[in-house]
Design an enzyme around this catalytic site. Sequence first.
Site, PDB file in Angstrom:
ATOM      1  N   GLU A 146      -1.834   5.370 -11.492  1.00  0.00           N
ATOM      2  CA  GLU A 146      -2.082   4.183 -10.669  1.00  0.00           C
ATOM      3  C   GLU A 146      -0.893   3.226 -10.782  1.00  0.00           C
ATOM      4  O   GLU A 146      -0.306   3.067 -11.855  1.00  0.00           O
ATOM      5  CB  GLU A 146      -3.352   3.497 -11.165  1.00  0.00           C
ATOM      6  CG  GLU A 146      -3.710   2.213 -10.447  1.00  0.00           C
ATOM      7  CD  GLU A 146      -4.904   1.501 -11.085  1.00  0.00           C
ATOM      8  OE1 GLU A 146      -5.515   0.675 -10.396  1.00  0.00           O
ATOM      9  OE2 GLU A 146      -5.205   1.773 -12.272  1.00  0.00           O
ATOM     10  N   LYS A 156      -8.143   1.355  -2.977  1.00  0.00           N
ATOM     11  CA  LYS A 156      -9.086   1.210  -4.085  1.00  0.00           C
ATOM     12  C   LYS A 156     -10.265   0.333  -3.682  1.00  0.00           C
ATOM     13  O   LYS A 156     -10.090  -0.788  -3.195  1.00  0.00           O
ATOM     14  CB  LYS A 156      -8.362   0.602  -5.289  1.00  0.00           C
ATOM     15  CG  LYS A 156      -9.188   0.527  -6.568  1.00  0.00           C
ATOM     16  CD  LYS A 156      -8.336  -0.044  -7.696  1.00  0.00           C
ATOM     17  CE  LYS A 156      -9.080  -0.085  -9.016  1.00  0.00           C
ATOM     18  NZ  LYS A 156      -8.224  -0.649 -10.097  1.00  0.00           N
ATOM     19  N   CYS A 187      -8.985   4.557 -10.766  1.00  0.00           N
ATOM     20  CA  CYS A 187      -9.309   3.855 -12.014  1.00  0.00           C
ATOM     21  C   CYS A 187     -10.745   3.315 -12.077  1.00  0.00           C
ATOM     22  O   CYS A 187     -11.676   4.073 -12.300  1.00  0.00           O
ATOM     23  CB  CYS A 187      -8.278   2.758 -12.248  1.00  0.00           C
ATOM     24  SG  CYS A 187      -8.114   2.276 -13.993  1.00  0.00           S
TER      25      CYS A 187
END
Length: 269
Positions: free
Chosen positions: A54, A121, A155
């Site tokens: 990331e 995300k 994540c």
Amino acid sequence: MSNLNSGRDIKNLPDLKLALVQTTLVWHDPAANFAHFEALLEQARGAHLIVLPEMFTTGFSMDAEALAEPEEGASYAWLRAQAKRLDAVITGSVIIQAADGSHRNRLLWARPDGEMLHYDKRHLFRMAGEHKHYSPGERQVQMELHGWRIRPLICYDLRFPVWSRDPHDTDLLLYTANWPAARRLHWNRLLPARAIENLCFVAAVNRVGNDGKGHPYSGDSQVLDFQGEPLLEAQAGDGVLHVTLKATDLAAYRERFPAHLDADSFRID
């Protein structure tokens, strides 16, 4: 909607070769990170899919206004060049200023033919203030590679089983992360859960080293099979790790243990 009900025959898919790049990141220095990864990527030759951490150009930073690239900026160009050079898909997330002016933690999926896809995300890590500097993604995205259906996530998305839950007949869930060492226990327990509940492979890439805020990262990049069993465990090493996924194994397990046939229907608003 329930998952895995497409009737798609996956047992004839070719093996999928992954290369996971687990390494340190230079804080707020894209040029230094590009150079660092170019050297490492020589070790990834032969893979169909190469996965970077990331925010691989900057580290996990909340300085979005200063660091954001425009769409079709330097990271787009660099990833396209590397994908073409290595004849592989390369993916990882970077800080992007979208066309609407919003800042996104955006995973870029660079194909060797030059096509670029992306996933933004969805779950922003509020404990670091990510929700104050970035806008969340609105949709799940599924990629296809050699017939494999791959769904990328980033994540903090890992903590949310509804968003991670598979309504798309996914073969591989892919997590790219900057997951701190302080919560490595959660990382190592949630990843097998995602594999087991979705009856699919899971690959997860994390960074190592300390970031510019002094937070340490333990790595623990890994690839798990559909029963949550490890096929690859990186622990704290720095480098490129290879693994090959076999669709025949996945197809046989789903036929032997068809829990997907009893999955609950759902809708994500």
